[in-house]
Design a protein around this motif. Sequence first.
Motif, short mmCIF file in Angstrom:
data_model
loop_
_atom_site.label_atom_id
_atom_site.label_comp_id
_atom_site.label_asym_id
_atom_site.label_seq_id
_atom_site.Cartn_x
_atom_site.Cartn_y
_atom_site.Cartn_z
N LEU A 7 0.84 -1.20 0.00
CA LEU A 7 0.00 0.00 0.00
C LEU A 7 0.86 1.24 0.00
O LEU A 7 0.51 2.27 -0.57
N TYR A 8 2.03 1.13 0.70
CA TYR A 8 2.84 2.33 0.92
C TYR A 8 4.24 1.91 1.31
O TYR A 8 4.41 1.00 2.10
N GLU A 9 5.24 2.57 0.72
CA GLU A 9 6.60 2.36 1.22
C GLU A 9 7.12 3.70 1.72
O GLU A 9 7.27 4.65 0.95
N GLY A 10 7.40 3.76 3.01
CA GLY A 10 7.91 4.99 3.61
C GLY A 10 9.41 4.90 3.81
O GLY A 10 10.08 4.05 3.22
N LYS A 11 9.92 5.80 4.64
CA LYS A 11 11.37 5.85 4.86
C LYS A 11 11.84 4.70 5.75
O LYS A 11 12.95 4.24 5.61
N ALA A 12 11.00 4.26 6.67
CA ALA A 12 11.42 3.23 7.64
C ALA A 12 10.60 1.96 7.59
O ALA A 12 11.00 0.94 8.16
N LYS A 14 7.37 -0.54 5.39
CA LYS A 14 6.44 -0.79 4.28
C LYS A 14 5.10 -1.16 4.92
O LYS A 14 5.09 -1.81 5.96
N VAL A 15 4.02 -0.80 4.25
CA VAL A 15 2.69 -1.16 4.75
C VAL A 15 1.99 -1.99 3.68
O VAL A 15 1.92 -1.57 2.51
N TRP A 16 1.52 -3.18 4.07
CA TRP A 16 0.87 -4.13 3.14
C TRP A 16 -0.59 -4.33 3.50
O TRP A 16 -0.95 -4.34 4.68
N LEU A 23 -7.31 -4.67 8.52
CA LEU A 23 -5.99 -4.98 9.08
C LEU A 23 -4.91 -4.77 8.02
O LEU A 23 -5.15 -4.98 6.83
N CYS A 24 -3.73 -4.37 8.46
CA CYS A 24 -2.60 -4.33 7.53
C CYS A 24 -1.34 -4.82 8.24
O CYS A 24 -1.32 -5.00 9.46
N ILE A 25 -0.32 -5.07 7.43
CA ILE A 25 0.94 -5.59 7.97
C ILE A 25 2.01 -4.52 7.77
O ILE A 25 2.18 -4.02 6.65
N VAL A 81 -1.40 -4.96 12.26
CA VAL A 81 -1.99 -3.83 12.99
C VAL A 81 -3.36 -3.51 12.42
O VAL A 81 -3.70 -3.92 11.30
N LYS A 82 -4.16 -2.79 13.21
CA LYS A 82 -5.43 -2.28 12.69
C LYS A 82 -5.11 -1.24 11.63
O LYS A 82 -4.26 -0.36 11.85
N LYS A 83 -5.77 -1.35 10.50
CA LYS A 83 -5.56 -0.36 9.45
C LYS A 83 -6.28 0.92 9.85
O LYS A 83 -7.48 0.89 10.15
N SER A 85 -6.82 5.34 9.31
CA SER A 85 -6.59 6.53 8.49
C SER A 85 -5.79 7.47 9.39
O SER A 85 -6.28 7.92 10.44
N ILE A 86 -4.55 7.71 9.00
CA ILE A 86 -3.63 8.47 9.86
C ILE A 86 -4.05 9.94 9.92
O ILE A 86 -4.30 10.55 8.88
N VAL A 87 -4.14 10.48 11.11
CA VAL A 87 -4.35 11.93 11.29
C VAL A 87 -3.00 12.56 10.93
O VAL A 87 -1.99 12.22 11.55
N LEU A 178 4.56 10.95 18.33
CA LEU A 178 3.48 9.96 18.19
C LEU A 178 2.64 10.29 16.96
O LEU A 178 2.57 11.45 16.53
N GLU A 179 2.00 9.24 16.41
CA GLU A 179 0.99 9.44 15.36
C GLU A 179 -0.28 8.74 15.80
O GLU A 179 -0.21 7.66 16.42
N PHE A 180 -1.40 9.32 15.46
CA PHE A 180 -2.69 8.73 15.79
C PHE A 180 -3.46 8.46 14.51
O PHE A 180 -3.22 9.11 13.49
N LEU A 190 -3.56 5.00 19.03
CA LEU A 190 -2.15 5.30 18.82
C LEU A 190 -1.63 4.38 17.72
O LEU A 190 -1.86 3.16 17.77
N ALA A 191 -0.96 4.94 16.70
CA ALA A 191 -0.50 4.13 15.56
C ALA A 191 0.99 4.33 15.34
O ALA A 191 1.72 4.75 16.25
N ASP A 192 1.46 3.99 14.17
CA ASP A 192 2.86 4.09 13.77
C ASP A 192 3.78 3.33 14.72
O ASP A 192 3.56 2.15 14.92
P1 ADP Z 1 7.22 7.87 6.59
O1 ADP Z 1 5.89 7.89 5.92
O2 ADP Z 1 7.38 9.09 7.49
O3 ADP Z 1 8.37 7.69 5.65
P2 ADP Z 1 7.36 5.10 7.60
O4 ADP Z 1 8.43 4.63 6.71
O5 ADP Z 1 7.42 4.72 9.05
O6 ADP Z 1 7.19 6.70 7.66
O7 ADP Z 1 6.01 4.62 6.96
C1 ADP Z 1 4.97 4.08 7.65
C2 ADP Z 1 3.70 4.78 7.23
O8 ADP Z 1 2.59 4.03 7.69
C3 ADP Z 1 3.58 6.18 7.84
O9 ADP Z 1 3.15 7.08 6.86
C4 ADP Z 1 2.53 6.01 8.94
O10 ADP Z 1 1.80 7.19 9.14
C5 ADP Z 1 1.69 4.88 8.39
N1 ADP Z 1 1.03 4.05 9.41
C6 ADP Z 1 1.46 3.74 10.65
N2 ADP Z 1 0.61 2.93 11.31
C7 ADP Z 1 -0.42 2.71 10.44
C8 ADP Z 1 -1.64 1.94 10.52
N3 ADP Z 1 -1.97 1.26 11.62
N4 ADP Z 1 -2.46 1.96 9.44
C9 ADP Z 1 -2.14 2.66 8.32
N5 ADP Z 1 -1.01 3.37 8.18
C10 ADP Z 1 -0.15 3.41 9.22
#
Ligand code: ADP
Length: 236
Positions: A7-12, A14-16, A23-25, A81-83, A85-87, A178-180, A190-192
């Motif tokens: 779904l997303y690859e961030g800096k630290a 990946k979200v699947w 739910l997501c991984i 984790v629970k999927k 929508s990040i604030v 923190l991220e919510f 509380l997420a991330d």
């Molecule tokens: P960044 O986006 O700052 O590069 P990361 O590499 O940590 O950060 O990417 C993880 C992404 O997943 C972040 O954008 C974060 O907000 C998001 N995230 C964290 N927890 C969840 C969740 N439970 N459901 C959906 N997205 C999440």
Amino acid sequence: MEKKQLLYEGKAKKVWSTEDENLCIVDYKDDATAFNGLKKGTIAGKGAINNRVSNFMMQVLEQEGVPTHFVEELSERETLVKKVSIVPLEVIIRNISAGSFAKNYGVEEGIVFEEPTIEFSYKNDDLGDPLINAYHARALKLATKEEIETIKAMAFKTNEVMKAFFKKLNIDLVDFKLEFGKTADGSLVLADEISPDTCRFWDSTTHEKLDKDRFRRDMGNVEGAYQEMMKRILGE
Ligand code: ADP
Ligand code: UDP
């Protein structure tokens, strides 16, 4: 539960997606960045450490009444984790002056505050995560007034639980981010992650830095600091 689509690859991380839409991984990487992506590197073993540390802290917080996204640790680097929508707010709590607080306000690091502070950054990489206040957050429709109040209460509660937890490990919790997020039913959790990437940890006796500042400031022994934090937190 299996990983389906990236779904997303961030800096630290990946979200699947998974077969369950709620739910997501998350999959933790060893990649490290600082200064809004300007400094890049890897910290060997960081992904596995942050996964275990974050899951442990999320469970401590759940037990103390803070709802989190944590569901189940799946492997060394992967967690269900629970999927949400990040604030789009980075919520930063500080107990001791350091980092951008010391720099922006012209004070030294290490001033112990009488009360914790809270601040918000607008989570937007293109803008460099600018500092905003609660009125700006509402004007930008990032969150409602009620959501901001709930986020503040959950962030301060998280600070109280974590400060006491780390004090027992002879660690001063200096500051953290923190991220919510909102679950399908609209409730805030509380997420991330909570890890040495997102918190400043100082040894209470030696004041040694045991967090990502070792990477940001090229202090050496970055891996050793992450391992030491994992050892103290997990007690192994
Ligand atoms: P960044 O986006 O700052 O590069 P990361 O590499 O940590 O950060 O990417 C993880 C992404 O997943 C972040 O954008 C974060 O907000 C998001 N995230 C964290 N927890 C969840 C969740 N439970 N459901 C959906 N997205 C999440
Ligand atoms: N932080 C974070 N992600 C960010 C910015 C900050 O996890 O994008 C954490 C950082 O690790 C520290 C706290 O938030 O524990 C406060 O960071 P600060 O505002 O001092 O910024 P920095 O010095 O990291 O630029």
